[in-house]
Design a protein around this motif. Structure first.
Motif, PDB file in Angstrom:
ATOM      1  N   ALA A 168       0.831  -1.213   0.000  1.00  0.00           N
ATOM      2  CA  ALA A 168       0.000   0.000   0.000  1.00  0.00           C
ATOM      3  C   ALA A 168       0.864   1.260   0.000  1.00  0.00           C
ATOM      4  O   ALA A 168       0.570   2.242  -0.702  1.00  0.00           O
ATOM      5  CB  ALA A 168      -0.928  -0.012   1.220  1.00  0.00           C
ATOM      6  N   THR A 169       1.947   1.237   0.782  1.00  0.00           N
ATOM      7  CA  THR A 169       2.857   2.396   0.815  1.00  0.00           C
ATOM      8  C   THR A 169       3.502   2.613  -0.546  1.00  0.00           C
ATOM      9  O   THR A 169       3.665   3.759  -0.999  1.00  0.00           O
ATOM     10  CB  THR A 169       3.934   2.187   1.884  1.00  0.00           C
ATOM     11  N   ALA A 170       3.860   1.516  -1.216  1.00  0.00           N
ATOM     12  CA  ALA A 170       4.459   1.652  -2.549  1.00  0.00           C
ATOM     13  C   ALA A 170       3.469   2.271  -3.524  1.00  0.00           C
ATOM     14  O   ALA A 170       3.821   3.166  -4.312  1.00  0.00           O
ATOM     15  CB  ALA A 170       4.917   0.280  -3.043  1.00  0.00           C
ATOM     16  N   ALA A 171       2.209   1.818  -3.485  1.00  0.00           N
ATOM     17  CA  ALA A 171       1.189   2.399  -4.373  1.00  0.00           C
ATOM     18  C   ALA A 171       0.998   3.879  -4.079  1.00  0.00           C
ATOM     19  O   ALA A 171       0.887   4.712  -4.993  1.00  0.00           O
ATOM     20  CB  ALA A 171      -0.130   1.644  -4.211  1.00  0.00           C
ATOM     21  N   LEU A 172       0.952   4.203  -2.773  1.00  0.00           N
ATOM     22  CA  LEU A 172       0.793   5.605  -2.371  1.00  0.00           C
ATOM     23  C   LEU A 172       1.994   6.441  -2.813  1.00  0.00           C
ATOM     24  O   LEU A 172       1.840   7.549  -3.350  1.00  0.00           O
ATOM     25  CB  LEU A 172       0.613   5.677  -0.856  1.00  0.00           C
ATOM     26  N   ALA A 173       3.203   5.923  -2.607  1.00  0.00           N
ATOM     27  CA  ALA A 173       4.423   6.671  -2.950  1.00  0.00           C
ATOM     28  C   ALA A 173       4.530   6.885  -4.454  1.00  0.00           C
ATOM     29  O   ALA A 173       4.900   7.982  -4.910  1.00  0.00           O
ATOM     30  CB  ALA A 173       5.651   5.934  -2.422  1.00  0.00           C
ATOM     31  N   VAL A 174       4.205   5.852  -5.229  1.00  0.00           N
ATOM     32  CA  VAL A 174       4.277   5.999  -6.684  1.00  0.00           C
ATOM     33  C   VAL A 174       3.275   7.047  -7.158  1.00  0.00           C
ATOM     34  O   VAL A 174       3.579   7.892  -8.009  1.00  0.00           O
ATOM     35  CB  VAL A 174       4.036   4.646  -7.376  1.00  0.00           C
ATOM     36  N   GLY A 175       2.076   7.015  -6.598  1.00  0.00           N
ATOM     37  CA  GLY A 175       1.079   8.016  -6.982  1.00  0.00           C
ATOM     38  C   GLY A 175       1.521   9.424  -6.650  1.00  0.00           C
ATOM     39  O   GLY A 175       1.381  10.344  -7.476  1.00  0.00           O
ATOM     40  N   LEU A 176       2.073   9.623  -5.450  1.00  0.00           N
ATOM     41  CA  LEU A 176       2.551  10.960  -5.067  1.00  0.00           C
ATOM     42  C   LEU A 176       3.746  11.382  -5.905  1.00  0.00           C
ATOM     43  O   LEU A 176       3.887  12.567  -6.267  1.00  0.00           O
ATOM     44  CB  LEU A 176       2.913  10.974  -3.585  1.00  0.00           C
ATOM     45  N   MET A 177       4.626  10.437  -6.227  1.00  0.00           N
ATOM     46  CA  MET A 177       5.795  10.779  -7.043  1.00  0.00           C
ATOM     47  C   MET A 177       5.370  11.221  -8.441  1.00  0.00           C
ATOM     48  O   MET A 177       5.854  12.238  -8.963  1.00  0.00           O
ATOM     49  CB  MET A 177       6.730   9.580  -7.141  1.00  0.00           C
ATOM     50  N   VAL A 178       4.458  10.466  -9.053  1.00  0.00           N
ATOM     51  CA  VAL A 178       3.981  10.849 -10.386  1.00  0.00           C
ATOM     52  C   VAL A 178       3.259  12.185 -10.327  1.00  0.00           C
ATOM     53  O   VAL A 178       3.408  13.026 -11.221  1.00  0.00           O
ATOM     54  CB  VAL A 178       3.066   9.751 -10.951  1.00  0.00           C
ATOM     55  N   ARG A 179       2.482  12.404  -9.251  1.00  0.00           N
ATOM     56  CA  ARG A 179       1.776  13.677  -9.100  1.00  0.00           C
ATOM     57  C   ARG A 179       2.765  14.839  -8.998  1.00  0.00           C
ATOM     58  O   ARG A 179       2.578  15.886  -9.636  1.00  0.00           O
ATOM     59  CB  ARG A 179       0.896  13.617  -7.849  1.00  0.00           C
ATOM     60  N   THR A 180       3.808  14.648  -8.186  1.00  0.00           N
ATOM     61  CA  THR A 180       4.823  15.698  -8.041  1.00  0.00           C
ATOM     62  C   THR A 180       5.541  15.955  -9.357  1.00  0.00           C
ATOM     63  O   THR A 180       5.792  17.115  -9.734  1.00  0.00           O
ATOM     64  CB  THR A 180       5.840  15.295  -6.959  1.00  0.00           C
ATOM     65  N   ARG A 181       5.862  14.887 -10.067  1.00  0.00           N
ATOM     66  CA  ARG A 181       6.540  15.043 -11.351  1.00  0.00           C
ATOM     67  C   ARG A 181       5.674  15.794 -12.352  1.00  0.00           C
ATOM     68  O   ARG A 181       6.152  16.683 -13.061  1.00  0.00           O
ATOM     69  CB  ARG A 181       6.897  13.656 -11.894  1.00  0.00           C
ATOM     70  N   ARG A 182       4.399  15.454 -12.386  1.00  0.00           N
ATOM     71  CA  ARG A 182       3.502  16.161 -13.300  1.00  0.00           C
ATOM     72  C   ARG A 182       3.366  17.625 -12.920  1.00  0.00           C
ATOM     73  O   ARG A 182       3.308  18.499 -13.792  1.00  0.00           O
ATOM     74  CB  ARG A 182       2.135  15.481 -13.302  1.00  0.00           C
ATOM     75  N   ALA A 183       3.304  17.893 -11.613  1.00  0.00           N
ATOM     76  CA  ALA A 183       3.226  19.292 -11.174  1.00  0.00           C
ATOM     77  C   ALA A 183       4.483  20.057 -11.563  1.00  0.00           C
ATOM     78  O   ALA A 183       4.414  21.220 -11.987  1.00  0.00           O
ATOM     79  CB  ALA A 183       3.015  19.356  -9.659  1.00  0.00           C
TER      80      ALA A 183
END
Length: 421
Positions: A168-183
């Motif tokens: 679950a942490t990996a899924a959460l971290a990947v989502g936040l990382m992609v979100r930050t990258r897109r931002a």
């Protein structure tokens, strides 16, 4: 390696463009992929013991409830179908999948389609509101605790929790990382667009400034020399019958003035000329006029009929070329106005005073300053003089003199910017 990366980048760009045009295609593809990879195996093995033969119940000391096919299909649909709106309504999709997930494990059933909950958490971290994320994490942790308790007869609760919470942490971290990258990419694109807009604005401003400068130069050159030519032509026409030799001299002066004007026009327009093949060529430039050329200017105006007394005070040669050009153009415009409005025979006193902190230009004539005097109007010439003086923190005043005639005074600041000398 470079061409391969570039090829992948182009493919990714095309996929993003296609996704922006038809976002439902990607959402449907994710659902179909989860159905094929995680739902279909459960359906194919439905009716048999979990993970192999019937001894598994005793070997692992636990068994999962064997649900009817209809119940399995219903739970799989509840777990997978909400992924269709995982990007448009990420919180709603996560909530629906979490509810079905809890219901499934409450029935003591296991399905491979549970992976949809991790996909939903990833989508919520990527597309949802960040202030809702702690609540989703709490729900996710509670669900993982439920699963760990259900599998505790076979696996240690802590081991199960570690594996589940790590996933679950990996899924959460990947989502936040992609979100930050897109931002970050969006910020870079916005900054690039802003810089491009600022660059275009600077180009337009520089173009307008250059046009204004060329317009001032053209006005000074054309206005002054045409005034001299017109005056000489009138004088030559008048002298043709009475003194032919004076008429001939006037024509020669007209030719000299015209050639001078043509040379100055070529110099000004040469910087704007571009070859037809697109290659900019160096224009033929001559030095810009300065204070040393004012005497020549006065000689030309004297031939048109003005009586000029010119004198300087101070170290005029120490002035920089920009300041000298400004002084020359102001004097040229003032003498042109005098020649145009006061006419031949007018006496002009021209003084240039160079002090420690300022330079003063005084032009006074004894011509008419009566009510018909167009010199009282705010024409382009006076505006041009004021603009030139403003470049050096100066001012220009013009108006009727107290003892008759017309007076122009320009004051330029000689103090360097910042006040240091």
């Amino acid at each position: 390696m470079g061409p391969l990366v570039a090829r992948f980048a182009r493919a990714g760009q095309r996929l993003r463009q296609a996704d922006r045009a038809r976002p439902w295609v990607l959402d449907t593809a994710v659902v179909v992929l989860v159905l094929l990879m995680f739902c279909l195996p459960d359906l194919l093995h439905h009716g048999g013991a979990v993970d192999g033969d019937g001894d598994d119940r005793h070997r692992f000391r636990f068994a999962f409830t064997q649900l009817p096919l209809a119940a399995v299909l219903a739970l799989q649909a509840g777990l997978v179908l909400p992924l269709l709106w995982r990007r448009r309504r990420p919180l709603a999709a996560f909530g629906a999948i979490a509810a079905v997930f809890v219901l499934q494990w409450s029935l003591d059933a296991v399905l491979r389609a549970d992976v949809a909950l991790f996909v939903a958490l990833y989508s919520l971290a990527l597309h949802g509101q960040l202030r809702r994320l702690p609540w989703a994490c709490a729900v996710m942790a509670a669900g993982m605790v439920l699963v760990a308790v259900r599998v505790s007869p076979a696996v240690s609760v802590w081991d199960a929790l570690f594996f589940l919470l790590s996933t679950a942490t990996a899924a959460l971290a990947v989502g936040l990382m992609v979100r930050t990258r897109r931002a970050q990419l969006a910020g870079l694109r916005e900054r690039a667009a802003r810089l491009e807009t600022e660059r275009d604005q600077r180009i337009r401003l520089a173009t307008a400034t250059e046009r204004a400068r060329v317009a001032r130069e053209m006005h000074d050159i054309v206005g002054h020399n045409l005034s001299v030519i017109i005056t000489l032509a009138d004088a030559g026409a008048y002298a043709t019958d009475t003194a032919p030799e004076r008429g001939k001299e006037a024509l020669q002066l007209i030719g000299d003035t015209g050639r001078t004007a043509l040379g100055e026009l070529r110099r000004v327009l040469g910087v704007l000329r571009e070859a037809s093949d697109g290659v900019r060529r160096a224009p033929e430039l001559s030095p810009q006029p300065g204070l040393a050329d004012i005497e020549t200017l006065c000689d030309g105006v004297r031939t048109a009929g003005l009586e000029i007394v010119y004198r300087t005070v101070g170290e005029v040669d120490a002035l920089d070329r920009g300041m000298q050009l400004t002084v020359y153009r102001i004097v040229q415009e003032a003498l042109t106005n005098t020649l145009k409005h006061a006419g031949a025979g007018t006496q002009v006193n021209l003084t240039v005073v160079v002090g420690d902190e300022r330079l003063v230009i005084r032009i006074r004539d004894n011509g008419p300053a009566g009510p018909a005097g167009p010199r009282n109007e705010e024409g382009h010439g006076l505006v041009g003089m004021r603009e030139r003086a403003a470049l050096y923190g100066g001012t220009v005043s013009a108006g009727p003199a107290a003892d008759g005639g017309w007076a122009v005074q320009a004051v330029l600041d000689l103090t360097p910017q910042g006040g240091a000398r």
